[in-house]
Design a protein around this motif. Structure first.
Motif, mmCIF file in Angstrom:
data_model
loop_
_atom_site.group_PDB
_atom_site.id
_atom_site.type_symbol
_atom_site.label_atom_id
_atom_site.label_comp_id
_atom_site.label_asym_id
_atom_site.label_seq_id
_atom_site.Cartn_x
_atom_site.Cartn_y
_atom_site.Cartn_z
ATOM 1 N N PHE A 167 13.628 -0.673 7.585
ATOM 2 C CA PHE A 167 12.156 -0.049 6.108
ATOM 3 C C PHE A 167 11.378 -0.885 6.958
ATOM 4 C CE2 PHE A 167 15.932 -0.468 4.157
ATOM 5 C CZ PHE A 167 16.340 0.858 2.904
ATOM 6 N N ALA A 168 9.954 -0.427 6.283
ATOM 7 C CA ALA A 168 8.479 -1.009 6.900
ATOM 8 C C ALA A 168 7.775 -0.500 6.214
ATOM 9 C CB ALA A 168 8.576 -0.020 8.602
ATOM 10 N N TYR A 169 6.893 -0.796 5.852
ATOM 11 C CA TYR A 169 5.230 -0.536 4.514
ATOM 12 C C TYR A 169 4.546 0.476 5.166
ATOM 13 C CZ TYR A 169 3.375 -0.437 -0.169
ATOM 14 O OH TYR A 169 3.063 -1.372 -1.403
ATOM 15 N N ALA A 170 4.458 1.416 4.349
ATOM 16 C CA ALA A 170 3.238 2.094 5.332
ATOM 17 C C ALA A 170 1.683 2.319 4.803
ATOM 18 C CB ALA A 170 3.936 3.660 5.435
ATOM 19 N N ALA A 171 0.662 2.679 5.304
ATOM 20 C CA ALA A 171 0.144 2.764 4.350
ATOM 21 C C ALA A 171 -1.767 3.570 5.131
ATOM 22 C CB ALA A 171 -0.692 1.550 4.539
ATOM 23 N N LEU A 172 -1.677 4.843 3.952
ATOM 24 C CA LEU A 172 -2.643 6.212 4.412
ATOM 25 C C LEU A 172 -3.800 5.417 5.341
ATOM 26 C CD1 LEU A 172 -3.403 8.962 4.357
ATOM 27 C CD2 LEU A 172 -3.562 9.079 1.676
ATOM 28 N N ARG A 173 -4.231 5.403 5.503
ATOM 29 C CA ARG A 173 -6.054 5.175 6.105
ATOM 30 C C ARG A 173 -6.971 5.910 7.146
ATOM 31 N NH1 ARG A 173 -5.267 -0.685 6.848
ATOM 32 N NH2 ARG A 173 -8.186 -0.391 6.864
ATOM 33 N N PRO A 174 -8.077 6.218 6.646
ATOM 34 C CA PRO A 174 -8.901 6.881 7.307
ATOM 35 C C PRO A 174 -9.080 6.034 8.358
ATOM 36 C CG PRO A 174 -10.574 5.010 5.783
ATOM 37 C CD PRO A 174 -8.823 5.166 5.933
ATOM 38 N N GLU A 191 -4.737 10.490 -6.846
ATOM 39 C CA GLU A 191 -4.249 11.918 -6.332
ATOM 40 C C GLU A 191 -4.030 12.717 -4.989
ATOM 41 O OE1 GLU A 191 -4.532 14.476 -9.240
ATOM 42 O OE2 GLU A 191 -4.560 13.412 -10.869
ATOM 43 N N ASP A 192 -5.059 12.208 -4.620
ATOM 44 C CA ASP A 192 -4.846 13.042 -2.858
ATOM 45 C C ASP A 192 -4.350 12.480 -2.055
ATOM 46 O OD1 ASP A 192 -6.317 14.846 -1.555
ATOM 47 O OD2 ASP A 192 -7.534 13.567 -0.764
ATOM 48 N N ALA A 193 -4.188 11.146 -2.315
ATOM 49 C CA ALA A 193 -3.845 9.630 -1.407
ATOM 50 C C ALA A 193 -2.563 10.155 -1.520
ATOM 51 C CB ALA A 193 -3.508 8.759 -1.755
ATOM 52 N N LYS A 194 -1.410 10.182 -3.137
ATOM 53 C CA LYS A 194 -0.209 10.462 -2.780
ATOM 54 C C LYS A 194 0.103 11.945 -1.905
ATOM 55 C CE LYS A 194 2.792 11.135 -6.904
ATOM 56 N NZ LYS A 194 4.363 12.156 -6.758
ATOM 57 N N ARG A 195 -0.508 13.022 -1.999
ATOM 58 C CA ARG A 195 -0.020 14.122 -2.116
ATOM 59 C C ARG A 195 -0.099 14.714 -0.283
ATOM 60 N NH1 ARG A 195 -3.753 17.978 0.118
ATOM 61 N NH2 ARG A 195 -5.292 16.214 -0.035
ATOM 62 N N LEU A 196 -1.282 13.476 0.606
ATOM 63 C CA LEU A 196 -1.527 13.325 1.908
ATOM 64 C C LEU A 196 0.399 12.097 2.405
ATOM 65 C CD1 LEU A 196 -4.608 12.761 2.162
ATOM 66 C CD2 LEU A 196 -3.811 15.144 2.820
ATOM 67 N N VAL A 197 0.463 12.363 1.122
ATOM 68 C CA VAL A 197 1.689 11.031 1.831
ATOM 69 C C VAL A 197 3.318 12.140 1.876
ATOM 70 C CG1 VAL A 197 3.552 8.725 0.888
ATOM 71 C CG2 VAL A 197 0.557 8.835 1.593
ATOM 72 N N ARG A 234 -9.940 13.561 4.946
ATOM 73 C CA ARG A 234 -10.724 12.581 4.557
ATOM 74 C C ARG A 234 -9.214 10.873 5.539
ATOM 75 N NH1 ARG A 234 -12.253 10.225 -0.023
ATOM 76 N NH2 ARG A 234 -10.695 11.435 -1.372
ATOM 77 N N PHE A 235 -7.878 10.839 5.132
ATOM 78 C CA PHE A 235 -7.077 9.806 4.925
ATOM 79 C C PHE A 235 -6.338 10.305 6.495
ATOM 80 C CE2 PHE A 235 -8.540 9.625 0.809
ATOM 81 C CZ PHE A 235 -9.821 8.171 0.878
ATOM 82 N N ASN A 236 -6.303 10.534 7.635
ATOM 83 C CA ASN A 236 -5.794 10.562 8.757
ATOM 84 C C ASN A 236 -4.817 10.558 9.775
ATOM 85 O OD1 ASN A 236 -7.811 8.963 9.831
ATOM 86 N ND2 ASN A 236 -8.776 10.900 11.178
ATOM 87 N N VAL A 237 -4.480 8.682 9.194
ATOM 88 C CA VAL A 237 -3.131 7.993 9.972
ATOM 89 C C VAL A 237 -2.599 7.142 8.994
ATOM 90 C CG1 VAL A 237 -4.191 7.883 11.848
ATOM 91 C CG2 VAL A 237 -4.525 6.064 9.716
ATOM 92 N N ILE A 238 -1.113 6.947 8.970
ATOM 93 C CA ILE A 238 0.272 5.693 8.404
ATOM 94 C C ILE A 238 0.229 5.173 9.152
ATOM 95 C CG2 ILE A 238 1.429 5.877 6.563
ATOM 96 C CD1 ILE A 238 1.497 9.009 6.156
#
Length: 415
Positions: free
Chosen positions: A93-100, A121-127, A207-211
């Motif tokens: 397991f690892a903890y993931a975070a959406l970031r710009p 909502e946008d963050a959830k969709r991108l994940v 806008r948020f393009n890495v995890i």
């Protein structure tokens, strides 16, 4: 024998500040209730890991609860458990975070994070767009938690001994390349790097393009809290990872939210503590984050005022019926720009038959004069079990559980 209550004020300790007259927030604060408890009890200092070592909250709590580093599963496992997910030792397991992030000559640099309300909502969709990626025989699946953060589950024979790609919630820091902590983890580290690149391809133009990834781990075998200490009960916390930590050791996790009214939050926790004692709990651990949040403001006066507000709510500690410990997990200095530090944390223990030492006020310097001296995290539970008339009698009647500090509550008689 008495039950044990621990009130853990996160990030309680501090460093001395000129603006407070060369004192810490604890030393500068007017704390009549804590001073009364210190006067009637035993005091000392505690380092969750060791002097000068700055632990994360999960590492500090693990140590304070009497568990060893080789038993530590990693915070991502706690995050999964605390968010209602099943865990299995076959998975990493690892903890993931959406970031710009922005591309520079020397690599990708993180530039912020999603707004928890505006971008939810946008963050959830991108994940969800990045769920279920397969790389060299490993399957990476994401379960969104909130505000673009998620639990990553890696199946297919991964190794958890991989370094973080996340620069620990810092802005304007580079996205890091996952590295193997041991040679055996090389293949997993390279798969995590390729997964990161595939995520960036799927998020290109957003806008948020890495995890980012951090806190790798997998479930590990460890005795339950009852097996190790002979106590059963509950762990009260707002943070999912702390509730997951409680679940990992067999304590009942109770979700008690925190608000902007820290004193009110503390009063509710103390009322709940009495309810749990009435219900038969022999151990109640209650966590409050307000002091840690105050330290992160980097304003020493805010930390002082926060401690004073909490002290005003401390009149209902059940010292007449339980051994009560008030302490912190680490120092969160109100300056300089460090996250946590390895400074000493004040510790007080009160309750029936607890010996009063010569300490009259609560604070780092004052508690240093206490009878308990300077302790490390693994010392806490034996000290509390001893005060509660529950010490393990070393050299006689060992328990069948590795690393036990107390006798199991349920015995196995010969029939």
């Amino acid at each position: 024998m008495y039950p044990i209550v621990v009130l853990l004020l996160d990030g309680l300790a501090d460093r001395a500040h000129d603006v407070l007259g060369g004192r810490t927030g604890n030393e500068a604060a007017a704390t009549p209730n804590l001073d009364r408890l210190a006067t009637g009890g035993s005091c000392g200092l505690i380092y969750a890991v060791g002097p000068g070592r700055a632990p994360s909250s999960e590492v500090a709590h693990w140590s304070l609860l009497g568990y060893r580093p080789d038993e530590f599963p990693g915070r991502a496992v706690f995050e999964a458990l605390g968010n209602g997910q099943d865990v299995d030792a076959a998975h990493v397991f690892a903890y993931a975070a959406l970031r710009p992030a922005e591309r520079r000559e020397d690599g990708w640099w993180l530039t912020g994070r999603p707004d928890p309300d505006r971008d939810a909502e946008d963050a959830k969709r991108l994940v969800e767009r990045c769920d279920w990626i397969e790389v060299t025989g490993l399957t990476f699946s994401l379960t969104h938690v909130s505000r673009g953060e998620a639990v990553l589950r890696i199946s297919g024979g991964a190794d958890e001994r991989v370094t973080d790609s996340d620069a620990f919630f810092r802005d304007r820091h580079p996205l890091l390349r996952p590295q193997p902590a041991v040679p055996e983890a090389e293949a997993t580290a390279r798969a995590c790097e390729e997964w990161s690149r595939e995520v960036m391809r799927r998020l290109e133009g957003e806008r948020f393009n890495v995890i980012t990834l951090k806190w790798f781990g997998r479930p590990r075998a460890a005795p339950t809290f009852e097996q190790r200490h002979g106590l059963g009960g509950s762990f009260v916390a707002a943070s999912p990872f702390l509730r997951g930590l409680a679940m990992a050791v067999g304590l009942e996790a109770i979700d008690e939210p925190e608000t902007d009214d820290a004193a009110g939050d503390l009063r509710r926790r103390l009322a709940l503590t009495r309810e749990r004692l009435d219900a038969g709990d022999t151990f109640v651990f209650s966590h409050l984050k307000a002091t840690d949040a105050a330290g992160h403001t980097k304003d020493p006066r805010i930390k002082q005022v926060t401690i004073e507000a909490l002290d005003a709510a401390l009149g209902d500690l059940p010292t007449e019926r339980a051994i009560v410990c008030v302490t912190g997990d680490h120092a969160t200095p109100a300056s300089p720009e460090v996250i946590h530090s390895g400074d000493p944390v004040p510790l007080l223990v009160g309750g029936p038959d607890v010996r009063a030492d010569r300490v009259k006020r609560f604070g780092e310097l004052e508690c240093a004069e206490g009878i308990l001296g300077q302790l490390r995290g693994p010392d806490l539970m034996p000290v509390l079990l001893n005060a509660a008339d529950r010490p393990l009698f070393l050299g006689s009647r060992p328990t069948p559980f590795d690393g036990a500090d107390g006798y199991p509550a349920i015995l196995d008689p010969l029939l």
